[in-house]
Design an enzyme around this catalytic site. Structure first.
Site, PDB file in Angstrom:
ATOM      1  N   GLY A 114     130.652  66.382 104.614  1.00 37.05           N
ATOM      2  CA  GLY A 114     130.928  65.051 103.928  1.00 37.05           C
ATOM      3  C   GLY A 114     129.943  64.217 104.237  1.00 37.05           C
ATOM      4  O   GLY A 114     129.133  64.907 104.963  1.00 37.05           O
ATOM      5  N   CYS A 115     130.123  62.562 103.707  1.00 36.37           N
ATOM      6  CA  CYS A 115     129.340  62.159 104.205  1.00 36.37           C
ATOM      7  C   CYS A 115     128.538  61.816 105.886  1.00 36.37           C
ATOM      8  O   CYS A 115     129.850  61.711 106.622  1.00 36.37           O
ATOM      9  CB  CYS A 115     129.363  60.062 103.124  1.00 36.37           C
ATOM     10  SG  CYS A 115     129.064  59.233 104.377  1.00 36.37           S
TER      11      CYS A 115
END
Length: 174
Positions: free
Chosen positions: A11-12
């Protein structure tokens, strides 16, 4: 003294730095992009979802202090390994969960760990995190590096968007 590297996407990348950065034996954690087809991608290009890149972290570590297997275990606890379409509020291929392995030893460790996690019964859904060969890694822009230290309020908001709650529910229970 010989250091090693590991590359993880979960993810981020803002949310993937701090859990590793604070662990003994970690020399540095860098945010960047890997797995795509555009030379020297920018954040805007990656964010568009058209470059094939995934946000990732490259971890330089001292294997005399922390093993690659330890890093894989830390990695699992930062991600939802049952979600192939992104992580938490971050959706799309550029946020997919991947363990990028640089050699057969890392592949063996990652695959054994994934198999063990699947067999543990911790998750009802299948473990879909990919294990792929490492690709060139491009550093993200400076403002993305050590984001959790530079922007603690924004970082806290990102964590509160599902990742922190997921960790509490799946990893902090006895």
């Amino acid at each position: 003294m010989s250091y090693d590297t590991a590359i993880f996407a979960g993810g981020c990348f803002w949310c993937m730095v701090q859990p590793f950065d604070t662990y003994p034996g970690i020399i540095k954690v860098e945010s960047g992009y890997t797995g795509g087809h555009v030379p020297n991608p920018t954040y805007e290009q990656v964010k568009s979802g058209t470059t094939g890149y995934t946000e990732a972290v490259r971890i330089t570590f001292d294997p005399a202090v922390v093993s690659y297997a330890d890093l894989v275990e830390i990695y699992w606890q930062q991600t939802d390994p049952t979600d192939a379409m992104g992580q938490f509020q971050d959706r799309g291929d550029n946020y997919r969960p991947v363990i990028f392995v640089k050699d057969q030893d890392q592949r063996r460790i990652a695959e054994a760990s994934k198999k063990q996690l699947a067999a543990s019964g911790r998750f009802a859904d299948p473990i879909v995190t990919r294990i792929e060969p490492a690709q060139p890694f491009y550093l993200a822009e400076d403002y993305h590096q050590q984001f959790y230290k530079k922007n603690p309020e924004r970082f806290a908001a990102e964590e509160a968007a599902g990742r922190d709650q997921f960790r509490q529910e799946h990893w902090n229970k006895k």
